[in-house]
Design a protein around this motif. Structure first.
Motif, PDB file in Angstrom:
ATOM      1  N   PHE A  21       0.864  -1.178   0.000  1.00  0.00           N
ATOM      2  CA  PHE A  21       0.000   0.000   0.000  1.00  0.00           C
ATOM      3  C   PHE A  21       0.905   1.233   0.000  1.00  0.00           C
ATOM      4  O   PHE A  21       1.879   1.296   0.752  1.00  0.00           O
ATOM      5  CB  PHE A  21      -0.858  -0.039   1.264  1.00  0.00           C
ATOM      6  N   HIS A  77     -12.743  12.157   0.256  1.00  0.00           N
ATOM      7  CA  HIS A  77     -11.279  12.112   0.353  1.00  0.00           C
ATOM      8  C   HIS A  77     -10.706  11.941  -1.048  1.00  0.00           C
ATOM      9  O   HIS A  77     -11.217  11.158  -1.837  1.00  0.00           O
ATOM     10  CB  HIS A  77     -10.888  10.938   1.260  1.00  0.00           C
ATOM     11  N   GLU A  79      -7.432  11.099  -1.957  1.00  0.00           N
ATOM     12  CA  GLU A  79      -6.297  10.226  -2.259  1.00  0.00           C
ATOM     13  C   GLU A  79      -6.748   9.249  -3.359  1.00  0.00           C
ATOM     14  O   GLU A  79      -7.885   8.766  -3.347  1.00  0.00           O
ATOM     15  CB  GLU A  79      -5.826   9.487  -0.992  1.00  0.00           C
ATOM     16  N   ASP A  81      -6.608   6.240  -4.170  1.00  0.00           N
ATOM     17  CA  ASP A  81      -7.240   4.930  -3.972  1.00  0.00           C
ATOM     18  C   ASP A  81      -8.763   5.071  -3.842  1.00  0.00           C
ATOM     19  O   ASP A  81      -9.486   4.091  -3.966  1.00  0.00           O
ATOM     20  CB  ASP A  81      -6.649   4.183  -2.767  1.00  0.00           C
ATOM     21  N   HIS A  82      -9.235   6.293  -3.640  1.00  0.00           N
ATOM     22  CA  HIS A  82     -10.690   6.530  -3.553  1.00  0.00           C
ATOM     23  C   HIS A  82     -11.204   7.459  -4.648  1.00  0.00           C
ATOM     24  O   HIS A  82     -12.347   7.332  -5.071  1.00  0.00           O
ATOM     25  CB  HIS A  82     -11.054   7.124  -2.187  1.00  0.00           C
ATOM     26  N   HIS A 143      -6.312  12.311   6.856  1.00  0.00           N
ATOM     27  CA  HIS A 143      -4.936  12.693   7.004  1.00  0.00           C
ATOM     28  C   HIS A 143      -4.432  13.543   5.845  1.00  0.00           C
ATOM     29  O   HIS A 143      -3.225  13.733   5.694  1.00  0.00           O
ATOM     30  CB  HIS A 143      -4.070  11.427   7.122  1.00  0.00           C
ATOM     31  N   ASP A 162     -11.229   7.736   5.216  1.00  0.00           N
ATOM     32  CA  ASP A 162     -10.227   6.801   5.758  1.00  0.00           C
ATOM     33  C   ASP A 162     -10.344   6.616   7.277  1.00  0.00           C
ATOM     34  O   ASP A 162      -9.865   5.608   7.820  1.00  0.00           O
ATOM     35  CB  ASP A 162      -8.814   7.314   5.456  1.00  0.00           C
ATOM     36  N   TYR A 191      -2.874   0.082  10.218  1.00  0.00           N
ATOM     37  CA  TYR A 191      -3.303   1.126   9.273  1.00  0.00           C
ATOM     38  C   TYR A 191      -3.147   2.513   9.902  1.00  0.00           C
ATOM     39  O   TYR A 191      -2.596   3.427   9.297  1.00  0.00           O
ATOM     40  CB  TYR A 191      -4.771   0.898   8.859  1.00  0.00           C
ATOM     41  N   HIS A 222     -12.029   1.875   4.036  1.00  0.00           N
ATOM     42  CA  HIS A 222     -11.237   0.638   4.064  1.00  0.00           C
ATOM     43  C   HIS A 222     -11.755  -0.274   5.180  1.00  0.00           C
ATOM     44  O   HIS A 222     -11.904   0.170   6.327  1.00  0.00           O
ATOM     45  CB  HIS A 222      -9.763   0.920   4.384  1.00  0.00           C
TER      46      HIS A 222
HETATM   47 FE1  FEO Z   1      -5.996   8.329   2.339  1.00  0.00          FE
HETATM   48 FE2  FEO Z   1      -7.306   5.343   1.596  1.00  0.00          FE
HETATM   49  O1  FEO Z   1      -6.520   7.000   1.168  1.00  0.00           O
END
Ligand code: FEO
Length: 391
Positions: A21, A77, A79, A81-82, A143, A162, A191, A222
């Motif tokens: 990750f 969010h 980032e 991955d989303h 974050h 997240d 995590y 997640h």
């Molecule tokens: Fe902060 Fe799951 O991305």
């Protein structure tokens, strides 16, 4: 609320292929990218998924709504991955309105070139979607700066981004009432410590904000949806973001030929003699920093040992110390030891780390020349640590 509703549909995906990750953190159990489809009078999609899984994602969405369009896409969010599927979702649903705060909308333009059909929301704004409402709560720096949560007040359902998330793909079921959650508790600390760990203070501010909301279910981006364990999850994040820890010692060492390792073994044995039950040892050359950080967030004592290497500290230890400083870990008791053959430097470097970290330094640092002839100094360090963590 009931564990399952007929108006929220889980449309997230599992990633069991990625090894690391963020290209850093191992994924032994995989990871899920969660997205939720709300089929009220108005159809709303909450967050998207990693675009590598877009074909699975769009199939899941269509299973629930067929050819019905999606009205809103709420982005909590950014980032990737989303947010990574935003541009593809726009292609499938060109009339969709993307909902986000100011920072989010700026990032959407920067990342995906999308600036039209957007709806700017501010902290506390609400958006009716039929019999229910969405309310938006900015939680900056949890974050990333734009992070936000979306809440359905009528049912107490929180889409938290997240926050409250964990590593670990979902093995069939996705709600905590329907699955064995055993693996997720350690994956949650891992995590948090790996990804969110630096941002304890913003997490605390977010938790204070949430204290005014009745949260019956947490839908994070997640890991499982938390219904039965929602309060436990909030309390874990609360404790971690305060840097609170259990009594115990994480003993990390580097060792090329086993001499520094013998110092570590001596310290561990004495800690045990002193009644310390939680002692976790990590050989820095074998353990992954991800797991070491997890343990550092769990326990209130840390002892680090390093040989001098090339006139410096052992590079792997140097990297770990940097990761600890980066996370601004607080309230730890810290002891250190090291070795050298002709000129010592590792202990000096760890002393500098101790100052920067503001940890409570216990005992005297132990520095060994060549092989260990006298174990007493290591034992004394262990006794001092045992005393400190028991206070
Ligand atoms: Fe902060 Fe799951 O991305």
């Amino acid at each position: 609320m009931e564990a399952k509703t007929n108006f929220i549909h889980y449309v997230g995906v599992n990633d069991r292929q990625k090894h690391l990750f963020e290209n850093m953190w191992p994924l032994p159990y995989g990871v899920s990218y969660n997205s939720y489809l709300i089929t009220e009078d108005i159809v709303t999609l909450i967050d998207t998924v990693d675009p590598h899984y877009f074909d699975v994602y769009i199939r899941k969405i269509k299973q629930h709504i067929g050819e019905r369009p999606i009205d809103y896409l709420v982005i909590n969010h950014m980032e990737p991955d989303h947010s990574g599927s935003i541009a593809l979702i726009k292609k499938y649903y060109p009339d969709i309105t993307i909902v986000g705060n100011k920072l989010t909308l700026n990032m959407i333009e920067g990342y995906y070139g999308v600036s039209e059909n957007t709806l700017l929301v501010n902290d506390g704004d609400t958006l009716p979607i039929g019999k229910r409402t969405l309310s938006f709560h900015t939680t900056p720096m949890v974050h990333w700066p734009e992070t936000m949560m979306t809440y359905i007040p009528e049912d107490g359902i929180l889409f938290s981004g997240d926050a409250f998330g964990c590593f670990g793909a979902l093995n069939g079921g996705y709600i905590d009432t329907e699955i064995n959650t055993d693996i997720y508790w350690n994956e949650m600390v891992r995590y948090y410590s790996n990804i969110v760990g630096k941002y304890g203070s913003p997490v605390q501010k977010a938790l204070q904000k949430l204290a005014g909301l009745k949260v019956h279910a947490i839908c994070s981006t997640h890991g499982p949806v938390w219904v039965k364990h929602a309060q436990r999850v909030i309390s874990i994040y609360d404790k971690l973001s305060r840097y609170e820890a259990e009594k115990g010692v994480v003993l990390v060492y580097g060792s090329m030929y086993g001499h520094t390792e013998q110092m570590a073994e001596t310290i561990a044995e004495e800690l045990s003699k002193q009644g310390i039950i939680n002692i976790v040892m990590h050989n820095i050359s074998k353990s992954n920093a991800s797991d070491i950080l997890t343990d550092i967030f769990k326990y209130n004592g840390l002892i680090v040992g390093s040989p001098t290497y090339n006139g410096q500290i052992f590079p792997e230890i140097d990297s770990l110390l940097s990761k600890i400083l980066m996370r601004e870990v607080k309230n730890r008791h810290f002891g250190y030891f090291g070795s050298f053959t002709w000129a010592g430097m590792a202990v000096k470097r760890m002393g500098e780390f101790a100052e920067k970290s503001k940890f409570n330094v216990v005992g005297e640092p132990v520095e060994m020349k060549q092989a260990m002839m006298d174990a007493e100094a290591c034992k004394e360090l262990a006794r001092k640590m045992a005393k400190a963590i028991n206070c």
